[in-house]
Motif scaffolding. Structure first.
Motif, PDB file in Angstrom:
ATOM      1  N   SER A  34       0.819  -1.213   0.000  1.00  0.00           N
ATOM      2  CA  SER A  34       0.000   0.000   0.000  1.00  0.00           C
ATOM      3  C   SER A  34       0.853   1.262   0.000  1.00  0.00           C
ATOM      4  N   PHE A  35       2.140   1.133   0.286  1.00  0.00           N
ATOM      5  CA  PHE A  35       3.052   2.277   0.282  1.00  0.00           C
ATOM      6  C   PHE A  35       3.869   2.339  -1.010  1.00  0.00           C
ATOM      7  N   GLN A  36       3.359   1.736  -2.078  1.00  0.00           N
ATOM      8  CA  GLN A  36       4.019   1.817  -3.372  1.00  0.00           C
ATOM      9  C   GLN A  36       4.137   3.269  -3.834  1.00  0.00           C
ATOM     10  N   GLY A  37       5.132   3.509  -4.681  1.00  0.00           N
ATOM     11  CA  GLY A  37       5.261   4.821  -5.291  1.00  0.00           C
ATOM     12  C   GLY A  37       4.154   5.082  -6.296  1.00  0.00           C
ATOM     13  N   PRO A  38       4.076   6.305  -6.855  1.00  0.00           N
ATOM     14  CA  PRO A  38       2.997   6.650  -7.794  1.00  0.00           C
ATOM     15  C   PRO A  38       2.950   5.765  -9.023  1.00  0.00           C
ATOM     16  N   THR A  39       4.072   5.204  -9.429  1.00  0.00           N
ATOM     17  CA  THR A  39       4.101   4.332 -10.619  1.00  0.00           C
ATOM     18  C   THR A  39       4.160   2.857 -10.241  1.00  0.00           C
ATOM     19  N   GLY A  40       3.921   2.554  -8.952  1.00  0.00           N
ATOM     20  CA  GLY A  40       3.997   1.178  -8.485  1.00  0.00           C
ATOM     21  C   GLY A  40       2.812   0.355  -8.930  1.00  0.00           C
ATOM     22  N   GLY A  41       2.992  -0.963  -8.908  1.00  0.00           N
ATOM     23  CA  GLY A  41       1.940  -1.876  -9.323  1.00  0.00           C
ATOM     24  C   GLY A  41       1.372  -2.657  -8.164  1.00  0.00           C
ATOM     25  N   THR A  43       2.131  -5.824  -7.379  1.00  0.00           N
ATOM     26  CA  THR A  43       3.001  -6.894  -6.895  1.00  0.00           C
ATOM     27  C   THR A  43       4.394  -6.347  -6.606  1.00  0.00           C
ATOM     28  N   PHE A  44       5.201  -7.176  -5.974  1.00  0.00           N
ATOM     29  CA  PHE A  44       6.605  -6.857  -5.754  1.00  0.00           C
ATOM     30  C   PHE A  44       7.373  -7.035  -7.069  1.00  0.00           C
ATOM     31  N   PRO A  45       8.522  -6.364  -7.255  1.00  0.00           N
ATOM     32  CA  PRO A  45       9.177  -5.446  -6.322  1.00  0.00           C
ATOM     33  C   PRO A  45       8.502  -4.077  -6.307  1.00  0.00           C
ATOM     34  N   MET A  46       8.684  -3.359  -5.213  1.00  0.00           N
ATOM     35  CA  MET A  46       8.095  -2.043  -5.068  1.00  0.00           C
ATOM     36  C   MET A  46       8.830  -1.027  -5.943  1.00  0.00           C
ATOM     37  N   ASN A  47       8.061  -0.092  -6.461  1.00  0.00           N
ATOM     38  CA  ASN A  47       8.615   0.970  -7.293  1.00  0.00           C
ATOM     39  C   ASN A  47       8.515   2.287  -6.524  1.00  0.00           C
ATOM     40  N   GLY A  48       9.429   2.441  -5.573  1.00  0.00           N
ATOM     41  CA  GLY A  48       9.403   3.628  -4.730  1.00  0.00           C
ATOM     42  C   GLY A  48       8.548   3.421  -3.489  1.00  0.00           C
ATOM     43  N   VAL A  49       8.641   4.371  -2.580  1.00  0.00           N
ATOM     44  CA  VAL A  49       7.874   4.354  -1.331  1.00  0.00           C
ATOM     45  C   VAL A  49       7.227   5.719  -1.150  1.00  0.00           C
ATOM     46  N   SER A  50       5.917   5.747  -0.940  1.00  0.00           N
ATOM     47  CA  SER A  50       5.218   7.021  -0.784  1.00  0.00           C
ATOM     48  C   SER A  50       3.856   6.785  -0.148  1.00  0.00           C
ATOM     49  N   LEU A  51       3.157   7.888   0.105  1.00  0.00           N
ATOM     50  CA  LEU A  51       1.774   7.849   0.598  1.00  0.00           C
ATOM     51  C   LEU A  51       0.797   8.227  -0.516  1.00  0.00           C
ATOM     52  N   HIS A  52       1.239   8.063  -1.748  1.00  0.00           N
ATOM     53  CA  HIS A  52       0.453   8.507  -2.898  1.00  0.00           C
ATOM     54  C   HIS A  52      -0.931   7.867  -2.935  1.00  0.00           C
ATOM     55  N   TRP A  53      -1.002   6.561  -2.714  1.00  0.00           N
ATOM     56  CA  TRP A  53      -2.271   5.858  -2.859  1.00  0.00           C
ATOM     57  C   TRP A  53      -3.228   6.162  -1.710  1.00  0.00           C
ATOM     58  N   PHE A  54      -2.688   6.494  -0.535  1.00  0.00           N
ATOM     59  CA  PHE A  54      -3.544   6.927   0.559  1.00  0.00           C
ATOM     60  C   PHE A  54      -4.148   8.297   0.255  1.00  0.00           C
ATOM     61  N   GLY A  55      -3.312   9.185  -0.306  1.00  0.00           N
ATOM     62  CA  GLY A  55      -3.823  10.497  -0.684  1.00  0.00           C
ATOM     63  C   GLY A  55      -4.887  10.414  -1.756  1.00  0.00           C
ATOM     64  N   ILE A 255      -6.392  -0.237  -3.705  1.00  0.00           N
ATOM     65  CA  ILE A 255      -7.142  -1.241  -2.957  1.00  0.00           C
ATOM     66  C   ILE A 255      -6.358  -1.686  -1.736  1.00  0.00           C
ATOM     67  N   TYR A 256      -5.036  -1.725  -1.841  1.00  0.00           N
ATOM     68  CA  TYR A 256      -4.207  -2.083  -0.695  1.00  0.00           C
ATOM     69  C   TYR A 256      -4.258  -0.984   0.368  1.00  0.00           C
ATOM     70  N   ALA A 257      -4.270   0.266  -0.093  1.00  0.00           N
ATOM     71  CA  ALA A 257      -4.383   1.382   0.854  1.00  0.00           C
ATOM     72  C   ALA A 257      -5.700   1.326   1.608  1.00  0.00           C
ATOM     73  N   LEU A 258      -6.768   0.962   0.887  1.00  0.00           N
ATOM     74  CA  LEU A 258      -8.077   0.832   1.534  1.00  0.00           C
ATOM     75  C   LEU A 258      -8.061  -0.287   2.570  1.00  0.00           C
ATOM     76  N   GLY A 259      -7.447  -1.420   2.222  1.00  0.00           N
ATOM     77  CA  GLY A 259      -7.345  -2.522   3.178  1.00  0.00           C
ATOM     78  C   GLY A 259      -6.517  -2.152   4.392  1.00  0.00           C
ATOM     79  N   THR A 260      -5.456  -1.388   4.182  1.00  0.00           N
ATOM     80  CA  THR A 260      -4.623  -0.956   5.305  1.00  0.00           C
ATOM     81  C   THR A 260      -5.386  -0.027   6.235  1.00  0.00           C
ATOM     82  N   VAL A 261      -6.192   0.871   5.670  1.00  0.00           N
ATOM     83  CA  VAL A 261      -6.972   1.802   6.488  1.00  0.00           C
ATOM     84  C   VAL A 261      -8.000   1.051   7.330  1.00  0.00           C
ATOM     85  N   THR A 262      -8.731   0.129   6.714  1.00  0.00           N
ATOM     86  CA  THR A 262      -9.761  -0.607   7.455  1.00  0.00           C
ATOM     87  C   THR A 262      -9.148  -1.470   8.558  1.00  0.00           C
TER      88      THR A 262
END
Length: 296
Positions: A34-41, A43-55, A255-262
Motif C-alpha cells: 500500500s506504500f508503493q510509489g505513484p508508478t507502483g503496481g 506486486t513486488f518489487p516495489m517501485n518507490g515508497v510514498s503515501l500517494h495511494w492513501f492520498g 485497494i491495498y491502501a483501503l485494506g490498510t486503512v480498514t
C-alpha cells in the motif's frame, strides 16, 4: 546440571513460526504494497515508497467514495457497540434470576450464531420487503406514493449486525455474572444502598473491564461484517462491501491502501480497548491498596 531443550521444541517452534507467517503474511504484504510509489503496481518489487495511494484514496476521486463508506461503517459499528453493551448488561442481570421462558429465549438468541450468515441476511431482507409491500398496499395514498423502503444502514443493516454481535456479548456477560460474588451486593444493601446505587458503585466497576471487551466485540464484528450485510444493508454499502466489490476490478495499489486503512481502524479500536481495560484494572488495584492501608 541444566538440561537443554529437546529437539522437538525447536521443531515445534519452527512449525509455529511458519503458521504465524502463513496467517499474517498476506496481510503484511498488503500493508507493505500500500506504500508503493505513484508508478507502483500490484506486486513486488516495489517501485518507490510514498503515501500517494492513501492520498488518492481520501481525495474522493478514486475507486470508491471512501469518506462516505468509512463514516457509514464507523457510525454503524459504534451503534452496534453501544446497543450490544447495554443489552448484554441488562440480559446478564435478568438471567441471574429464573423466569418463565428463560431457556427458550436464550436458545433463540444464540441460534443466530448457528444459522448461516447469508441465510440470516436473506431472511431480514425478506422481512423488510414484506413490510414495504404492506405499507404500499395499506398506507394512505400520500404516504404510499412517497414511500420507498424501510431497508437501510440503521434499520435492516443494524438488525443484521446485531444478530451477529449481540449473542457474543450475551455469552461473555453471562460468564461474568456467573462468577460474580453476590455478597458484594448484599453488603451494599445492608449499608442502605438503593438498587441503582448498588449497580452504579458495586456491580458496574467490577464488570466494566469485561463490558469494554463486549463493546470491542460488537464494534469489530460490525466493522468487518460482509455476509450479513450483503442482502440487508439497503442501497448504500458499508466499507467492507465496497472493498469486496473492488477486489475483482481494481488494478492499482489503492485497494491495498483501503485494506490498510480498514485494518488500521480495527487495530486502533483493539488498542484503545486494551488500554482502557488495563487502566481500569490499575485503578481498581490502587483503590484496593488504599483501602487496605486505611484498615491498617
Amino acid at each position: 546440571m541444566r538440561e537443554g531443550r529437546p529437539a522437538s521444541f525447536y521443531w515445534l517452534a519452527a512449525f509455529f513460526g511458519l503458521f504465524v507467517l502463513f496467517l499474517y503474511g498476506p496481510m503484511i504484504a498488503i500493508f507493505v504494497l500500500s506504500f508503493q510509489g505513484p508508478t507502483g503496481g500490484m506486486t513486488f518489487p516495489m517501485n518507490g515508497v510514498s503515501l500517494h495511494w492513501f492520498g488518492k484514496l481520501w481525495s474522493g476521486g478514486g475507486i470508491v467514495d471512501i469518506k462516505s463508506a468509512f463514516w457509514r461503517s464507523l457510525q454503524l459499528g459504534l451503534m452496534v457497540m453501544l446497543i450490544t453493551m447495554v443489552f448484554s448488561v441488562l440480559a446478564g442481570l435478568a438471567f441471574r434470576k429464573r423466569f418463565k421462558g428463560q431457556n427458550l429465549l436464550f436458545y433463540v438468541t444464540i441460534a443466530s450464531l448457528i444459522v448461516p450468515s447469508i441465510v440470516t441476511s436473506l431472511g431480514i431482507a425478506l422481512q423488510f420487503r414484506l413490510f414495504d409491500e404492506a405499507v404500499k398496499a395499506y398506507a394512505p395514498g400520500f404516504i404510499a406514493e412517497s414511500y420507498t423502503t424501510a431497508m437501510g444502514i440503521f434499520t435492516s443493516g443494524l438488525g443484521a449486525h446485531l444478530t451477529w454481535a449481540l449473542p457474543f456479548g450475551l455469552l461473555i456477560m453471562f460468564a461474568i455474572f456467573n462468577r460474580f460474588d453476590g455478597r458484594l451486593e448484599e453488603a451494599a444493601r445492608d449499608l442502605g444502598a438503593t438498587p441503582w446505587q448498588t449497580f452504579r458503585h458495586v456491580i458496574l466497576p467490577v464488570i466494566l473491564p469485561s463490558l469494554i471487551g463486549v463493546g470491542l466485540f460488537g464494534f469489530t464484528l460490525s466493522w468487518d461484517e460482509i455476509a450479513r450485510s450483503s442482502q440487508a444493508i439497503g442501497e448504500k454499502n458499508t466499507l467492507p462491501l465496497e472493498l469486496q466489490a473492488l477486489t475483482s476490478t481494481v488494478t492499482t495499489p489503492e485497494i491495498y491502501a483501503l485494506g490498510t486503512v480498514t485494518t488500521g481502524v480495527s487495530f486502533l479500536v483493539i488498542g484503545l480497548a486494551l488500554a482502557a481495560i488495563l487502566s481500569l484494572r490499575a485503578r481498581q488495584a490502587r483503590r484496593g491498596s488504599d483501602a487496605g492501608k486505611g484498615m491498617v
